[in-house]
Design a protein around this motif. Structure first.
Motif, mmCIF file in Angstrom:
data_model
loop_
_atom_site.group_PDB
_atom_site.id
_atom_site.type_symbol
_atom_site.label_atom_id
_atom_site.label_comp_id
_atom_site.label_asym_id
_atom_site.label_seq_id
_atom_site.Cartn_x
_atom_site.Cartn_y
_atom_site.Cartn_z
ATOM 1 N N ASN A 1 8.722 -1.245 6.467
ATOM 2 C CA ASN A 1 9.298 -2.362 5.714
ATOM 3 C C ASN A 1 8.267 -3.456 5.493
ATOM 4 O O ASN A 1 8.204 -4.049 4.418
ATOM 5 N N CYS A 2 7.483 -3.710 6.525
ATOM 6 C CA CYS A 2 6.469 -4.767 6.403
ATOM 7 C C CYS A 2 5.315 -4.333 5.501
ATOM 8 O O CYS A 2 4.847 -5.125 4.681
ATOM 9 N N LEU A 3 4.889 -3.090 5.646
ATOM 10 C CA LEU A 3 3.786 -2.608 4.785
ATOM 11 C C LEU A 3 4.191 -2.687 3.323
ATOM 12 O O LEU A 3 3.404 -3.033 2.452
ATOM 13 N N LYS A 4 5.468 -2.360 3.077
ATOM 14 C CA LYS A 4 5.978 -2.403 1.703
ATOM 15 C C LYS A 4 5.937 -3.823 1.172
ATOM 16 O O LYS A 4 5.522 -4.077 0.053
ATOM 17 N N SER A 5 6.349 -4.749 2.007
ATOM 18 C CA SER A 5 6.369 -6.139 1.594
ATOM 19 C C SER A 5 4.936 -6.661 1.413
ATOM 20 O O SER A 5 4.659 -7.434 0.489
ATOM 21 N N PHE A 6 4.013 -6.232 2.255
ATOM 22 C CA PHE A 6 2.626 -6.704 2.168
ATOM 23 C C PHE A 6 1.937 -6.168 0.910
ATOM 24 O O PHE A 6 1.262 -6.896 0.197
ATOM 25 N N ASN A 7 2.095 -4.884 0.635
ATOM 26 C CA ASN A 7 1.328 -4.257 -0.446
ATOM 27 C C ASN A 7 2.017 -4.306 -1.806
ATOM 28 O O ASN A 7 1.363 -4.120 -2.831
ATOM 29 N N GLY A 8 3.326 -4.534 -1.817
ATOM 30 C CA GLY A 8 4.042 -4.647 -3.088
ATOM 31 C C GLY A 8 4.002 -3.354 -3.888
ATOM 32 O O GLY A 8 3.629 -2.293 -3.370
ATOM 33 N N ILE A 9 4.373 -3.441 -5.138
ATOM 34 C CA ILE A 9 4.451 -2.238 -5.971
ATOM 35 C C ILE A 9 3.090 -1.879 -6.549
ATOM 36 O O ILE A 9 2.764 -0.709 -6.693
ATOM 37 N N GLY A 10 2.309 -2.871 -6.840
ATOM 38 C CA GLY A 10 0.953 -2.604 -7.325
ATOM 39 C C GLY A 10 0.812 -2.747 -8.827
ATOM 40 O O GLY A 10 1.752 -3.130 -9.530
ATOM 41 N N VAL B 1 16.598 13.122 -6.603
ATOM 42 C CA VAL B 1 16.143 11.766 -6.881
ATOM 43 C C VAL B 1 14.711 11.827 -7.384
ATOM 44 O O VAL B 1 13.950 12.718 -7.031
ATOM 45 N N CYS B 2 14.402 10.848 -8.223
ATOM 46 C CA CYS B 2 13.132 10.863 -8.946
ATOM 47 C C CYS B 2 12.182 9.792 -8.387
ATOM 48 O O CYS B 2 12.556 8.626 -8.238
ATOM 49 N N VAL B 3 10.977 10.209 -8.061
ATOM 50 C CA VAL B 3 9.919 9.280 -7.654
ATOM 51 C C VAL B 3 8.906 9.209 -8.795
ATOM 52 O O VAL B 3 8.421 10.241 -9.263
ATOM 53 N N ALA B 4 8.643 8.008 -9.263
ATOM 54 C CA ALA B 4 7.697 7.844 -10.376
ATOM 55 C C ALA B 4 6.346 7.396 -9.835
ATOM 56 O O ALA B 4 6.279 6.543 -8.947
ATOM 57 N N THR B 5 5.297 7.981 -10.368
ATOM 58 C CA THR B 5 3.945 7.677 -9.906
ATOM 59 C C THR B 5 3.025 7.379 -11.083
ATOM 60 O O THR B 5 3.117 8.041 -12.108
ATOM 61 N N ALA B 6 2.179 6.382 -10.915
ATOM 62 C CA ALA B 6 1.124 6.116 -11.895
ATOM 63 C C ALA B 6 -0.160 5.832 -11.134
ATOM 64 O O ALA B 6 -0.145 5.143 -10.112
ATOM 65 N N ILE B 7 -1.248 6.402 -11.604
ATOM 66 C CA ILE B 7 -2.540 6.189 -10.933
ATOM 67 C C ILE B 7 -3.596 5.922 -12.005
ATOM 68 O O ILE B 7 -3.548 6.508 -13.082
ATOM 69 N N ASP B 8 -4.521 5.009 -11.697
ATOM 70 C CA ASP B 8 -5.608 4.795 -12.662
ATOM 71 C C ASP B 8 -6.909 5.360 -12.099
ATOM 72 O O ASP B 8 -6.941 5.880 -10.982
ATOM 73 N N ARG B 9 -7.973 5.255 -12.856
ATOM 74 C CA ARG B 9 -9.217 5.906 -12.449
ATOM 75 C C ARG B 9 -9.970 5.112 -11.379
ATOM 76 O O ARG B 9 -10.976 5.570 -10.861
ATOM 77 N N GLN B 10 -9.471 3.902 -11.045
ATOM 78 C CA GLN B 10 -10.057 3.169 -9.921
ATOM 79 C C GLN B 10 -9.344 3.529 -8.620
ATOM 80 O O GLN B 10 -9.696 3.055 -7.550
ATOM 81 N N GLY B 11 -8.275 4.342 -8.736
ATOM 82 C CA GLY B 11 -7.533 4.740 -7.533
ATOM 83 C C GLY B 11 -6.332 3.848 -7.240
ATOM 84 O O GLY B 11 -5.644 4.038 -6.241
ATOM 85 N N ASN B 12 -6.067 2.837 -8.094
ATOM 86 C CA ASN B 12 -4.860 2.036 -7.903
ATOM 87 C C ASN B 12 -3.646 2.924 -8.123
ATOM 88 O O ASN B 12 -3.653 3.771 -9.016
ATOM 89 N N LEU B 13 -2.599 2.686 -7.338
ATOM 90 C CA LEU B 13 -1.496 3.633 -7.305
ATOM 91 C C LEU B 13 -0.146 2.912 -7.253
ATOM 92 O O LEU B 13 0.044 1.972 -6.488
ATOM 93 N N ILE B 14 0.774 3.361 -8.112
ATOM 94 C CA ILE B 14 2.171 2.917 -8.035
ATOM 95 C C ILE B 14 2.981 4.156 -7.709
ATOM 96 O O ILE B 14 2.785 5.205 -8.327
ATOM 97 N N MET B 15 3.881 4.064 -6.727
ATOM 98 C CA MET B 15 4.670 5.229 -6.346
ATOM 99 C C MET B 15 6.001 4.733 -5.808
ATOM 100 O O MET B 15 6.059 4.176 -4.718
#
Ligand SMILES: [Zn+2]
Length: 313
Positions: A109-118, A164-178
């Motif tokens: 829960n804390c890691l989620k709050s710290f790192n956010g969605i991105g 259930v569906c998990v959506a993911t997006a990644i860019d070429r710098q390695g930034n990640l939304i999941m």
């Protein structure tokens, strides 16, 4: 000999610096007039002049109210980084299984709050992955439907409402939304809820030919490269990174033997953390893992887990 002895002081210091980076704030009432109030168990205490309540650098963090030492939490972090089960982590750290479960989820829960969605930018690959909906750990009287045998396949072909569906997006710098997006098939509106404002404006979106992405990309005026199924590459535009991340995710999840949907978003945050920080040196990884678990005011009471529902975007 304490394995992590030298870390404890630096962690407290780092947590304090993070928490007070925009000035000293009371975690109870957000007032800014704070005075030091001695030390207790080696931890600095503070007193809020407004609400008269006292607090430490760890108030409302994952380890708040824990009677275990920071060393034990560091050992636990090491187990989580290794991807161990609740049982195995409990044995290694010397805590009981219920405690191990709560530590895992308090940390997440804390890691989620710290790192956010991105945020992603540039060449962005996006895709989705599905998991069977699971009510594991829910009392039979509270089940919305009859439970499946563990591991049994969802009966309906294709994407059904039992997935259930998990959506993911990644860019070429390695930034990640999941993120856990929705039940069943996603729509362009689901995608918009997640990605609007989180994909750089001049990005080039690479997806398979799913039609929800077409509308979504048009609505957000994103340049869109559709990679036809069966074809893997259009020059530099491809969805190979995201395909490989999804295979890795499925392999990683297998160890946990079916995760309840209400905890799925926490597991996505855990996996994402490993993707973002997994290549750091072990000692740095463990320290950052615990610091990020202590900075947010995102303490979860045990009773909150009982009433938890799946956190869709
Ligand atoms: Zn206060």
């Amino acid at each position: 000999m304490l394995l992590f002895g030298s870390h404890v002081g630096t962690i407290s210091q780092e947590v304090m610096e993070f928490r007070f980076s925009k000035g000293k704030v009371c975690p109870h009432c957000a007032a800014e007039s704070i005075s030091r109030n001695g030390k207790y168990n080696g931890k600095q205490r503070y007193l809020c002049k407004a609400c008269k309540r006292s607090f430490s650098d760890f108030t409302n963090s994952a380890i708040y109210k824990s009677r275990s030492s920071l060393e034990k939490w560091l050992k636990y972090a090491k187990c989580m980084i290794a991807g161990y089960t609740i049982r195995k982590s409990a044995e290694i750290v010397g805590i009981n299984i219920a405690t191990s479960f709560f530590w895992r989820h308090k940390i997440l829960n804390c890691l989620k709050s710290f790192n956010g969605i991105g945020h992603v930018d540039g060449v962005v690959e996006a895709d989705e992955v599905f998991f069977a909906e699971s009510f594991k750990g829910t009392k039979p009287s509270k089940m919305p439907r009859k439970s499946r045998h563990r591991g049994a396949q969802v009966k309906l072909r294709g994407i059904s409402h039992e997935q259930v569906c998990v959506a993911t997006a990644i860019d070429r710098q390695g930034n990640l939304i999941m993120e856990l997006l929705c039940k069943g098939r996603m729509t362009s509106n689901d995608l918009k809820k997640l990605y609007d404002g989180r994909i750089g404006k001049s990005s080039i979106l690479c997806t398979d030919s799913h039609k929800s992405y077409n509308k979504f990309a048009r609505d957000l005026s994103l340049d869109h490269k559709r990679i036809p199924s069966g074809k893997h590459k259009e020059g530099v535009y491809h969805i190979q990174h995201i395909n490989s991340i999804h295979s890795k995710l499925k392999r990683w999840m297998r160890v946990f033997n079916g995760v309840s949907t209400k905890y799925l978003s926490s597991y996505m945050c855990w996996f994402k953390w490993m993707e973002l920080f997994g290549s750091d040196k072990d000692t740095i990884k463990i320290r950052n893992f615990i610091v990020q678990s202590c900075v947010p005011h995102a303490y979860t009471k045990v009773s909150d887990f009982k009433t938890r529902v799946p956190a869709f975007i």
